[in-house]
Design an enzyme around this catalytic site. Structure first.
Site, mmCIF file in Angstrom:
data_model
loop_
_atom_site.group_PDB
_atom_site.id
_atom_site.type_symbol
_atom_site.label_atom_id
_atom_site.label_comp_id
_atom_site.label_asym_id
_atom_site.label_seq_id
_atom_site.Cartn_x
_atom_site.Cartn_y
_atom_site.Cartn_z
ATOM 1 N N GLU A 46 15.851 2.370 33.114
ATOM 2 C CA GLU A 46 15.992 3.952 33.493
ATOM 3 C C GLU A 46 16.819 4.892 32.282
ATOM 4 O OE1 GLU A 46 16.148 2.626 38.543
ATOM 5 O OE2 GLU A 46 18.130 2.686 37.287
ATOM 6 N N ASP A 48 17.331 4.569 29.689
ATOM 7 C CA ASP A 48 15.810 5.579 28.619
ATOM 8 C C ASP A 48 14.627 6.113 28.876
ATOM 9 O OD1 ASP A 48 17.464 3.436 27.220
ATOM 10 O OD2 ASP A 48 16.033 1.549 26.935
ATOM 11 N N SER A 92 22.817 5.487 16.214
ATOM 12 C CA SER A 92 22.721 5.264 16.843
ATOM 13 C C SER A 92 21.107 4.690 16.212
ATOM 14 C CB SER A 92 22.542 5.781 18.224
ATOM 15 O OG SER A 92 21.878 4.160 19.609
ATOM 16 N N LEU A 93 20.854 3.897 17.178
ATOM 17 C CA LEU A 93 19.446 3.368 16.691
ATOM 18 C C LEU A 93 17.609 3.880 18.200
ATOM 19 C CD1 LEU A 93 19.516 -0.677 16.270
ATOM 20 C CD2 LEU A 93 19.629 1.532 14.688
ATOM 21 N N GLU A 125 17.517 -9.248 13.539
ATOM 22 C CA GLU A 125 18.647 -9.762 14.110
ATOM 23 C C GLU A 125 18.970 -9.234 15.703
ATOM 24 O OE1 GLU A 125 21.101 -7.288 11.229
ATOM 25 O OE2 GLU A 125 22.373 -7.516 13.163
ATOM 26 N N LYS A 127 20.312 -7.750 19.037
ATOM 27 C CA LYS A 127 20.505 -6.930 18.933
ATOM 28 C C LYS A 127 21.638 -6.814 19.962
ATOM 29 C CE LYS A 127 20.293 -1.560 21.037
ATOM 30 N NZ LYS A 127 21.264 -1.668 21.520
ATOM 31 N N ASP A 129 24.362 -7.257 23.691
ATOM 32 C CA ASP A 129 24.307 -5.931 24.324
ATOM 33 C C ASP A 129 26.198 -6.155 24.723
ATOM 34 O OD1 ASP A 129 23.742 -4.477 26.246
ATOM 35 O OD2 ASP A 129 22.812 -5.185 27.305
ATOM 36 N N ARG A 148 33.346 3.548 19.108
ATOM 37 C CA ARG A 148 31.897 4.390 18.680
ATOM 38 C C ARG A 148 32.832 5.478 18.840
ATOM 39 N NH1 ARG A 148 25.543 3.484 19.168
ATOM 40 N NH2 ARG A 148 26.337 4.144 22.053
ATOM 41 N N TYR A 237 28.095 -6.758 11.560
ATOM 42 C CA TYR A 237 25.832 -6.797 11.456
ATOM 43 C C TYR A 237 26.403 -5.332 9.852
ATOM 44 C CZ TYR A 237 26.546 -3.453 15.626
ATOM 45 O OH TYR A 237 27.084 -2.430 16.190
ATOM 46 N N LYS A 330 13.334 -3.179 21.819
ATOM 47 C CA LYS A 330 14.173 -3.495 23.094
ATOM 48 C C LYS A 330 13.172 -4.483 24.140
ATOM 49 C CE LYS A 330 17.373 -1.419 24.226
ATOM 50 N NZ LYS A 330 17.592 0.219 24.476
ATOM 51 N N CYS A 424 15.202 -31.777 56.514
ATOM 52 C CA CYS A 424 16.360 -31.366 56.159
ATOM 53 C C CYS A 424 17.334 -31.702 55.292
ATOM 54 C CB CYS A 424 17.242 -30.835 57.886
ATOM 55 S SG CYS A 424 18.853 -29.246 56.838
ATOM 56 N N CYS A 427 20.986 -31.829 57.231
ATOM 57 C CA CYS A 427 21.265 -33.158 58.329
ATOM 58 C C CYS A 427 20.434 -34.231 58.209
ATOM 59 C CB CYS A 427 21.599 -31.810 59.434
ATOM 60 S SG CYS A 427 19.297 -31.758 59.826
ATOM 61 N N CYS A 448 14.413 -26.722 60.282
ATOM 62 C CA CYS A 448 14.967 -28.267 59.837
ATOM 63 C C CYS A 448 15.007 -27.645 62.124
ATOM 64 C CB CYS A 448 16.635 -27.791 59.538
ATOM 65 S SG CYS A 448 17.290 -28.618 60.705
ATOM 66 N N CYS A 454 23.273 -29.861 62.044
ATOM 67 C CA CYS A 454 22.493 -29.060 60.940
ATOM 68 C C CYS A 454 23.443 -28.936 61.346
ATOM 69 C CB CYS A 454 21.175 -28.752 61.221
ATOM 70 S SG CYS A 454 21.315 -28.469 59.661
HETATM 71 S S1 IVH Z 1 23.117 -1.617 13.482
HETATM 72 C C1 IVH Z 1 23.010 2.519 11.821
HETATM 73 N N1 IVH Z 1 22.687 -4.294 14.430
HETATM 74 O O1 IVH Z 1 22.821 -1.205 18.994
HETATM 75 C C2 IVH Z 1 22.559 1.473 12.634
HETATM 76 N N2 IVH Z 1 23.423 -2.470 16.183
HETATM 77 O O2 IVH Z 1 21.594 1.004 20.398
HETATM 78 C C3 IVH Z 1 23.902 0.822 12.648
HETATM 79 N N3 IVH Z 1 24.303 -3.256 18.183
HETATM 80 O O3 IVH Z 1 25.103 1.325 18.190
HETATM 81 C C4 IVH Z 1 23.382 -0.268 14.509
HETATM 82 N N4 IVH Z 1 23.237 -4.811 17.577
HETATM 83 O O4 IVH Z 1 26.538 -0.889 19.101
HETATM 84 C C5 IVH Z 1 23.317 -2.908 15.305
HETATM 85 N N5 IVH Z 1 22.423 -5.899 15.482
HETATM 86 C C6 IVH Z 1 22.921 -4.928 15.925
HETATM 87 C C7 IVH Z 1 23.167 -4.650 16.570
HETATM 88 C C8 IVH Z 1 23.885 -2.795 17.405
HETATM 89 C C9 IVH Z 1 24.293 -4.566 19.019
HETATM 90 C C10 IVH Z 1 24.601 -1.725 19.173
HETATM 91 C C11 IVH Z 1 24.789 -1.025 18.339
HETATM 92 C C12 IVH Z 1 24.492 0.362 17.957
HETATM 93 C C13 IVH Z 1 23.322 -0.419 19.411
HETATM 94 C C14 IVH Z 1 22.337 1.109 19.238
#
Ligand code: IVH
Length: 728
Positions: A46, A48, A92-93, A125, A127, A129, A148, A237, A330, A424, A427, A448, A454
Site C-alpha cells: 500500500e 508503494d 535507497s533502491l 541477492e 533483499k 526485510d 539509516r 552487503y 520486489k 470428529c 470426540c 460433529c 465433544c
Molecule cells: S543494497 C545503494 N542490498 O533495502 C544500495 N539493500 O529498499 C544500498 N536491503 O536501504 C542497498 N537487503 O535497507 C541492498 N541485499 C541488499 C538488501 C538491501 C535489504 C534494504 C536496505 C535498503 C533498502 C532499499
C-alpha cells in the site's frame, strides 16, 4: 486501503498541487510510523502504491522546491539517540515489480554505458526485510554504528549493534583499510520472532507484527541488554566510506569482491548471492529465491540486482535517492509462496469441522502468516491442496489468509490427496453433512454430532459464553475458561458461578496455581459476581445457539421482554404437535412471525430448547443469574406496546431505520399482518398486507404520518384517522 485516483487528464494544476500536498503528508505519516515508531499503519504494498501515485502526478505536474517526500529516505532520527552524519549517504533502491521492469532496468544501464550489448554482469541477492545499519571501522576496530535515519543523519546505536554476534568488533584477516564503513541489514529470524512474541505475551508486553518491527524495536533500545537478549542477525552487503591507507594492499574491483572480502573480515554474507549475465538469468534467479523464501527462516521481500563492476557503478551514479546501478525486484506485496506442513481440522462451537492449513511461516503484506483457512472439504477437493504442497497464499487487509492455488510442478512425488475425516477428530462421533432446509442441497459444512460429549464443542461454547459481547467477565477470557475446563473446575458455563463456593473444597484452590495469585482470584470472583445480573439480550446471545447472533438475540429480548416469557415460549414452540411429528404450533407460529426471523433460525432455536440437557443447563444457570429486560423504551410514545408492520417502499427512512425507530419507541415490529397487528405503515407498492390490514380493520398510516408520529408530532396521533391516504 485502495487509493482513489482522480484521472490525471482531468486534473487541473491547482488540484494536482493539493493532491501532491495531501499525499506528501500521508507518505510522511507512514514514514514516521514505519521508521520512527516501528509500527506501520499500512502494508508495504500500500505504501508503494501511494509513492507510485505521487510519482505519477508529479511526472504530469512537476513541482518546484524541496518539499518532495520522495527526496527523503526514511524518517528523521529520534531524539533519544545521538546523531551520526553519514560520510556517504545511505541511499535507497528503486523498485521493479515485474520481469518487464527488470529488462527495462538492464536496457537502461546498457544504453547509459553505451556498451553496445556487451555483457554486463550483475549480482543478484535476497533483499533482506530488516533495517539497514552502517558500521564504521578505523584501523580495523569498530568505532561506531548507526541506523539509516533519513539517509543523511542516523542514530548512534553502536552499543546495541555490538551485541550482535555477526558483527565483528575487530576486522579479521588481511587487507584492512584505514577507514571502512560496512553496511548491511539487521534482521530477526522467524524462530527468534516467534519466541520473542511468546515471551512478550507471557509478560503482558507489546506483540510485534512482524520480524522487521521486532528487529527495529530491539535495536532502538536505550538498554543494550534488551537488544542482546533478542539475538539479532546481520548480513553485510555494501560499503560506505573507504579510505584504504598505505598498508591495506588490494582494493575492490567488483561487488562480488566486496562481499568476499566482508566474509574474510568475519561478517556473515548471504550465500544466495550470485553473478549473472543478463536480465533473463536475473529473473530466473528471482524465481528460485521466491521458491526458497519459505525455507530461509528469515524474511525477505525481494531480490536486489547490482552491477558487479565498481567502475561501472561509479559511471552510472545516482538519481535522486537511488543508485542507477542497482534495483530491488520486489515480491508481490499481498501474495507469497509457502509450504503446507499440515492440514488440521478444527471443531467449532456448533460442531462445524473447519480445515486449517498449517504453513511454513512467511511474511505477507507485513504480517507473518502461518495458517490459512481452507473453508471446507469441497474447497480442499476443488483446489486439491495436499500436505507437503507448495502453495500461493494471499492476504488482503484483515481477512484470514487464503490459499490461491497449488504450485503443481513443486508437488512431492509421494504426495497423496487429502482425505477429509468422516468422524470428529476430537470426540470420534460421526460427522455428517446436513441437507440444507432451504435449498434441499447437501450442506458444505460437515458437523460433529457429538454435541455435549465433544470436548471441542464444549470448550468453544465456553469461550463464546465469556466473550466480549456475551458475559464478558473481567479476567476470565478464552484462555482461562479453557484452563478451568482442563483442570476439571467447570464442565459447562453454569459452573462458572459455583467456582467461588467450591474453590478449595472440590479441588485444590486456584489461588495456588500457576498464573493465579490471591489478588487475581479475588478479582475474578468479583468479576463473576458482577455478572449475576445481565441483559436478556446478552444472555440469549451467550447461549451460543446456532444462527443466533447479537442482532437476533436483541430482537428476541425485545419481543419476549423477560426470561419468564421467553423461556416458556421457546419450550412451547419446540414441542412437536400432530401425529406426523410436525413442529408447528401456535408458539412456533408466533416465533416465525417475528420480523427478522426465518425458518432456519426458528428451527435452530427450537432444536436447542427441545434438548433436555440444554434445559437442565439453563435451569442451573438461571438459579445463579438474573436477566434484565432490555432498557425500557419510550412508554409515552403512541406506538409503545403496539405491534407494527411496514410494507411497500419507504422513501423518508430506510426499512431498517424505520424498524429501529419503532422499536426504540416501544413498538414490536413483525413481518406479517395478523389479528395481533395494531398499525400497518404502507408505502407505495403495498399489496396483500395492506389488503389484509384493511379487511381486519387495522390502522393504516402513510410513511409521512408515521414519521410525524415518531417525531412526536400531534397531527400524527396513532388514534387519529389515516384518511384514505394509502395508495389503494
Ligand atoms: S543494497 C545503494 N542490498 O533495502 C544500495 N539493500 O529498499 C544500498 N536491503 O536501504 C542497498 N537487503 O535497507 C541492498 N541485499 C541488499 C538488501 C538491501 C535489504 C534494504 C536496505 C535498503 C533498502 C532499499
Amino acid at each position: 486501503m485502495a487509493i482513489k485516483k482522480f484521472p490525471l487528464d482531468k486534473m487541473s494544476p491547482m488540484f494536482a498541487r493539493i493532491q501532491l500536498e495531501n499525499l506528501n503528508d500521508e507518505i510522511a505519516k507512514h514514514d514516521k510510523a514505519y521508521h520512527g515508531d516501528d509500527a506501520p499503519l499500512i502494508s508495504d504494498g500500500e505504501y508503494d502504491e501511494l509513492v507510485k501515485w505521487y510519482k505519477e502526478i508529479e511526472a504530469a505536474f512537476p513541482v518546484e522546491g524541496d518539499n518532495n517526500p520522495l527526496g527523503r529516505v526514511g524518517y528523521a532520527p529520534q531524539d533519544k539517540f545521538e546523531k551520526i552524519t553519514h560520510r556517504v549517504p545511505m541511499l535507497s533502491l528503486g523498485n521493479a515489480f515485474s520481469a518487464v521492469d527488470v529488462h527495462e532496468f538492464y536496457a537502461k544501464i546498457d544504453r547509459f554505458l553505451g556498451l553496445d550489448g556487451a555483457v554486463i554482469n550483475l549480482t543478484a541477492e535476497p533483499k533482506i526485510d530488516g533495517l539497514s545499519a552502517s558500521l564504521r571501522y578505523e584501523d580495523g576496530i569498530l568505532v561506531s554504528g548507526a541506523t539509516r535515519g533519513d539517509g543523511q543523519v542516523g542514530e548512534d546505536i553502536t552499543i546495541n549493534l555490538k551485541t550482535i554476534s555477526e558483527i565483528p568488533h575487530q576486522l579479521q584477516g588481511e587487507h584492512i583499510p584505514k577507514i571502512v564503513e560496512v553496511r548491511g541489514e539487521v534482521y530477526m529470524s522467524h524462530a527468534e520472532f516467534a519466541a520473542l512474541n511468546e515471551r512478550q505475551e507471557a509478560a503482558g508486553q507489546k506483540i510485534f507484527a512482524n520480524p522487521r518491527n521486532a528487529a527495529a524495536g530491539s535495536l532502538r533500545q536505550l538498554d543494550s541488554r534488551i537488544t542482546a537478549s533478542r539475538n539479532l542477525h546481520f548480513f553485510a552487503y555494501a560499503p560506505g566510506e573507504i579510505i584504504w591507507g598505505e598498508m591495506s594492499g588490494l582494493q575492490f574491483t567488483t561487488q562480488m569482491g566486496i562481499v568476499e572480502q566482508f566474509k574474510q573480515w568475519g561478517f556473515a554474507v548471504n550465500s544466495l548471492t550470485q553473478i549473472f549475465d543478463n536480465a533473463d538469468e536475473l529473473v530466473a534467479h528471482y524465481a528460485k529465491i521466491e521458491d526458497l523464501r519459505p525455507t530461509l527462516g528469515y524474511d525477505i521481500d525481494g531480490v536486489v540486482y547490482k552491477v558487479n563492476r565498481l567502475d561501472l557503478q561509479q559511471r552510472l551514479g545516482f538519481v535522486s535517492r537511488a543508485p542507477r546501478w542497482a534495483i530491488a525486484h520486489k515480491f508481490p506485496a499481498e501474495k507469497a509462496k509457502t509450504i503446507v506442513n499440515d492440514i488440521e481440522i478444527q471443531v467449532g462451537r456448533t460442531g462445524a469441522l473447519t480445515p486449517v492449513a498449517r504453513l511454513e511461516p512467511v511474511s505477507v503484506g507485513g504480517v507473518v502468516v502461518s495458517n490459512a483457512t481452507l473453508h471446507n472439504e469441497d474447497e480442499i477437493e476443488r483446489k486439491d491442496v495436499r500436505i507437503g504442497d507448495m502453495v500461493v497464499i494471499q492476504r488482503a487487509g484483515d481477512v484470514i489468509p487464503q490459499i490461491v492455488e497449488v504450485v503443481l510442478d513443486k508437488r512431492p512425488k509421494d504426495s497423496v490427496a487429502f482425505e477429509f475425516p468422516r468422524i470428529c477428530p476430537i470426540c470420534g462421533s460421526a460427522a455428517a453433512r446436513d441437507i440444507n432446509a432451504k435449498t434441499g442441497k447437501i450442506d458444505v459444512i460437515r458437523r460433529c454430532e457429538g454435541g455435549l460429549i465433544c470436548k471441542a464443542q464444549v470448550t468453544e461454547r465456553l469461550k463464546h459464553f465469556v466473550s466480549r459481547n456475551a458475559f464478558d467477565f473481567d479476567g476470565l477470557g478464552a484462555k482461562q475458561v479453557q484452563q478451568f475446563y482442563e483442570w476439571g473446575i467447570i464442565k459447562d458455563a453454569s459452573d462458572i458461578f459455583d467456582i467461588e463456593a467450591n474453590d478449595g473444597q472440590q479441588w485444590d484452590t486456584i489461588r495456588k496455581r500457576e498464573g493465579w495469585g490471591e489478588l487475581s482470584v479475588d478479582n475474578l470472583f468479583t468479576a463473576i459476581n458482577e455478572r449475576r445480573e445481565i441483559g436478556l439480550d446478552r444472555f440469549i446471545f451467550a447461549l451460543g445457539i446456532r444462527h443466533i447472533g447479537e442482532t437476533t438475540a436483541r430482537m428476541l429480548a425485545r419481543n419476549y421482554e423477560t426470561m419468564e416469557l421467553f423461556l416458556p415460549a421457546m419450550v412451547a414452540a419446540s414441542v412437536p404437535i400432530g401425529t406426523d411429528g410436525s413442529l408447528f404450533n401456535e408458539a412456533y407460529a408466533d416465533l416465525v412471525n417475528l420480523d427478522g426471523m426465518g425458518d432456519v433460525v426458528a428451527q435452530s432455536l427450537i432444536l436447542f430448547f427441545a434438548e433436555d440437557n440444554n434445559i437442565k443447563f439453563l435451569t442451573k444457570l438461571l438459579a445463579a443469574v438474573t436477566t434484565i429486560p432490555l432498557e425500557k423504551t419510550d412508554d409515552s410514545s403512541p406506538v409503545a406496546g403496539k405491534v407494527m408492520v411496514f410494507t411497500g417502499s419507504l422513501e423518508i427512512m430506510t426499512r431498517s431505520e424505520a424498524k429501529a425507530k419503532a422499536e426504540s419507541l416501544g413498538a414490536k415490529v413483525t413481518g406479517s399482518v395478523s389479528k395481533k397487528t395494531d398499525i400497518l405503515v404502507a408505502g407505495p407498492g403495498a399489496g396483500s398486507k395492506l389488503k389484509k390490514a384493511t379487511e381486519l380493520g387495522i390502522l393504516v398510516l402513510t410513511e409521512e404520518q408515521w414519521v410525524a408520529m415518531a417525531n412526536g408530532d400531534a397531527n400524527g396521533d396513532a388514534n387519529g384517522d389515516a384518511k384514505g391516504e394509502t395508495d389503494e
